[in-house]
Design a protein around this motif. Structure first.
Motif, PDB file in Angstrom:
ATOM      1  N   PRO A  70      -0.295   9.544  -0.132  1.00  0.00           N
ATOM      2  CA  PRO A  70       0.119   8.489  -1.159  1.00  0.00           C
ATOM      3  C   PRO A  70       0.574   9.468  -2.499  1.00  0.00           C
ATOM      4  O   PRO A  70       0.340  10.496  -2.491  1.00  0.00           O
ATOM      5  CB  PRO A  70      -1.438   7.872  -1.927  1.00  0.00           C
ATOM      6  CG  PRO A  70      -2.315   8.325  -0.627  1.00  0.00           C
ATOM      7  CD  PRO A  70      -1.844   9.273   0.148  1.00  0.00           C
ATOM      8  N   THR A 102      -3.799  13.075  -2.325  1.00  0.00           N
ATOM      9  CA  THR A 102      -2.777  12.325  -3.177  1.00  0.00           C
ATOM     10  C   THR A 102      -1.798  13.291  -3.821  1.00  0.00           C
ATOM     11  O   THR A 102      -2.126  14.331  -4.319  1.00  0.00           O
ATOM     12  CB  THR A 102      -3.155  11.396  -4.203  1.00  0.00           C
ATOM     13  OG1 THR A 102      -4.111  10.201  -3.540  1.00  0.00           O
ATOM     14  CG2 THR A 102      -1.974  10.532  -4.654  1.00  0.00           C
ATOM     15  N   THR A 157       2.665   7.344   2.092  1.00  0.00           N
ATOM     16  CA  THR A 157       1.757   6.163   2.760  1.00  0.00           C
ATOM     17  C   THR A 157       1.949   4.876   1.645  1.00  0.00           C
ATOM     18  O   THR A 157       1.817   3.907   1.802  1.00  0.00           O
ATOM     19  CB  THR A 157       0.561   6.429   3.049  1.00  0.00           C
ATOM     20  OG1 THR A 157      -0.061   6.950   1.908  1.00  0.00           O
ATOM     21  CG2 THR A 157       0.448   7.351   4.228  1.00  0.00           C
ATOM     22  N   ASP A 158       1.917   5.298   0.458  1.00  0.00           N
ATOM     23  CA  ASP A 158       1.649   4.379  -0.629  1.00  0.00           C
ATOM     24  C   ASP A 158       2.144   4.950  -2.124  1.00  0.00           C
ATOM     25  O   ASP A 158       2.253   6.236  -2.162  1.00  0.00           O
ATOM     26  CB  ASP A 158       0.185   4.150  -0.740  1.00  0.00           C
ATOM     27  CG  ASP A 158      -0.015   2.804  -1.408  1.00  0.00           C
ATOM     28  OD1 ASP A 158       0.841   1.941  -1.604  1.00  0.00           O
ATOM     29  OD2 ASP A 158      -1.242   2.465  -1.575  1.00  0.00           O
ATOM     30  N   THR A 159       2.619   4.227  -3.009  1.00  0.00           N
ATOM     31  CA  THR A 159       3.218   4.597  -4.208  1.00  0.00           C
ATOM     32  C   THR A 159       2.420   4.023  -5.267  1.00  0.00           C
ATOM     33  O   THR A 159       2.129   2.784  -5.218  1.00  0.00           O
ATOM     34  CB  THR A 159       4.926   4.424  -4.210  1.00  0.00           C
ATOM     35  OG1 THR A 159       5.031   2.900  -4.183  1.00  0.00           O
ATOM     36  CG2 THR A 159       5.373   5.313  -3.047  1.00  0.00           C
ATOM     37  N   TYR A 160       2.593   4.610  -6.405  1.00  0.00           N
ATOM     38  CA  TYR A 160       1.937   4.256  -7.628  1.00  0.00           C
ATOM     39  C   TYR A 160       2.911   4.620  -8.767  1.00  0.00           C
ATOM     40  O   TYR A 160       3.611   5.628  -8.533  1.00  0.00           O
ATOM     41  CB  TYR A 160       0.433   5.102  -7.814  1.00  0.00           C
ATOM     42  CG  TYR A 160      -0.431   4.807  -6.795  1.00  0.00           C
ATOM     43  CD1 TYR A 160      -1.798   4.159  -7.155  1.00  0.00           C
ATOM     44  CD2 TYR A 160      -0.563   5.288  -5.707  1.00  0.00           C
ATOM     45  CE1 TYR A 160      -2.746   3.907  -6.382  1.00  0.00           C
ATOM     46  CE2 TYR A 160      -1.591   5.043  -4.464  1.00  0.00           C
ATOM     47  CZ  TYR A 160      -2.531   4.445  -5.040  1.00  0.00           C
ATOM     48  OH  TYR A 160      -3.750   4.256  -4.166  1.00  0.00           O
ATOM     49  N   ASN A 183       3.979   0.166  -4.987  1.00  0.00           N
ATOM     50  CA  ASN A 183       2.921  -0.713  -4.398  1.00  0.00           C
ATOM     51  C   ASN A 183       1.780  -0.962  -5.393  1.00  0.00           C
ATOM     52  O   ASN A 183       0.996  -1.898  -5.653  1.00  0.00           O
ATOM     53  CB  ASN A 183       2.224  -0.089  -3.338  1.00  0.00           C
ATOM     54  CG  ASN A 183       3.373   0.139  -2.164  1.00  0.00           C
ATOM     55  OD1 ASN A 183       3.258   1.508  -1.898  1.00  0.00           O
ATOM     56  ND2 ASN A 183       4.372  -0.715  -1.823  1.00  0.00           N
ATOM     57  N   ASN A 184       1.510  -0.042  -6.419  1.00  0.00           N
ATOM     58  CA  ASN A 184       0.386  -0.133  -7.424  1.00  0.00           C
ATOM     59  C   ASN A 184       0.734   0.447  -8.608  1.00  0.00           C
ATOM     60  O   ASN A 184       1.453   1.507  -8.905  1.00  0.00           O
ATOM     61  CB  ASN A 184      -0.527   1.104  -7.053  1.00  0.00           C
ATOM     62  CG  ASN A 184      -0.945   0.939  -5.235  1.00  0.00           C
ATOM     63  OD1 ASN A 184      -1.749  -0.153  -5.280  1.00  0.00           O
ATOM     64  ND2 ASN A 184      -0.397   1.675  -4.590  1.00  0.00           N
ATOM     65  N   LYS A 215       0.177  -6.120  -3.870  1.00  0.00           N
ATOM     66  CA  LYS A 215       0.564  -5.276  -5.055  1.00  0.00           C
ATOM     67  C   LYS A 215      -1.033  -5.059  -5.584  1.00  0.00           C
ATOM     68  O   LYS A 215      -1.868  -6.101  -5.673  1.00  0.00           O
ATOM     69  CB  LYS A 215       1.135  -6.184  -5.822  1.00  0.00           C
ATOM     70  CG  LYS A 215       2.025  -5.555  -6.971  1.00  0.00           C
ATOM     71  CD  LYS A 215       3.355  -4.583  -6.410  1.00  0.00           C
ATOM     72  CE  LYS A 215       4.471  -5.495  -5.665  1.00  0.00           C
ATOM     73  NZ  LYS A 215       5.317  -4.465  -5.169  1.00  0.00           N
TER      74      LYS A 215
END
Length: 283
Positions: A70, A102, A157-160, A183-184, A215
């Motif tokens: 992430p 992360t 894998t995921d974004t903030y 995504n977050n 989301k």
């Protein structure tokens, strides 16, 4: 006379021996000094912004370039702003909570009033913020340059996105206008008063156009902040809930003991707990 000379030579030899021993000890201690490295500092040349931007990048201790992680994009990410204490919080959650390792990308500021605010025709704001009104360019930088660059360097894998105050205003603008970028969203004490709350007024129409894709949105404000800040944060939360996005998880937290200056660290902690609950350490 000869005895005096012998005594002097003896004292000199003792002094030289002590001095040599001291220098040897200092050298030995110096040999044990190593730099404390928690990541990298990179510079990206932005054609969109027409300037170089510094990135402070935190890498997990067991970082493996073949693995995916992430990635948190931290606004106000200078070393003397929020980068160090936020990376410490992330490392703590990696250890004690269920948060995976992360990467944190801290975007160092040059002119946050320019980058985090959209155009306004209000004369008092133009006077107080003479460089204001270029968030569209900064969002273009995030979308077209920064994210593609980071994703070419690290598997994701995921974004903030983490943003407070004017950074919270920008994070809200991205959520409403370019929701697919992250995504977050962690929106802390957003300055939604900007331009006579015009972004809040546009929110229902903008949300109606947003796709209902997974989301996580966390909004918080401090009880000790200006009443307008509190009201606007609550209104944003209400608008997000009323949008009826079934795949959006929307959370709101009133930080009872915090004001605008103290809220960020504790609020991020509370938001991360909602995503990554405590897990018993492995024995």
């Amino acid at each position: 006379m000869i005895n005096k000379e012998r005594n002097m030579i003896k004292k000199l030899l003792i002094f030289c021996s002590i001095l040599f021993t001291f220098h040897f000890m200092v050298f030995a201690q110096t040999e044990n000094v190593k730099p404390l490295t928690i990541g990298e500092i990179r510079t990206i040349k932005s054609k969109v912004l027409n300037e170089d931007r510094i990135l402070n990048i935190y890498l997990p201790q067991s970082f493996d370039k073949t693995k995916s992680y992430p990635i948190i994009y931290l606004l106000d990410g200078s070393i003397n702003e929020d980068f160090i204490h936020v990376t410490g919080l992330v490392q703590f959650f990696n250890q004690m909570y269920s948060m995976p390792e992360t990467i944190v990308v801290g975007v160092a500021n040059i002119d946050r009033k320019r980058d985090f605010t959209f155009h306004t025709d209000l004369k008092d704001l133009q006077k107080d913020y003479p460089t204001t009104g270029h968030s569209d360019q900064f969002i273009g930088f995030l979308e077209k340059e920064l994210k593609p660059y980071i994703e070419s360097q690290f598997k994701s894998t995921d974004t903030y996105i983490f943003g407070q105050s004017l950074g919270g205003l920008l994070a809200t603008e991205i959520l409403l206008k370019k929701p697919e970028l992250f995504n977050n969203y962690f929106i802390i004490s957003p300055s939604l008063w900007w331009d006579d709350e015009s972004l809040l007024k546009q929110a229902p129409q903008l949300l109606a156009k947003s796709k209902d894709i997974r989301k996580f949105v966390y909004v918080s404000v401090g009880k000790g902040e200006h009443p307008v800040m509190v009201k606007d944060a609550e209104n944003l939360y209400d608008l997000l809930k009323k949008s009826n996005k079934k795949n959006w998880t929307v959370e709101y937290k009133m930080m009872e003991t915090d004001n605008h200056a103290t809220i960020l660290h504790r609020s991020l902690y509370e938001g991360l707990v909602k995503l990554f609950p405590y897990q018993e350490p492995k024995i």
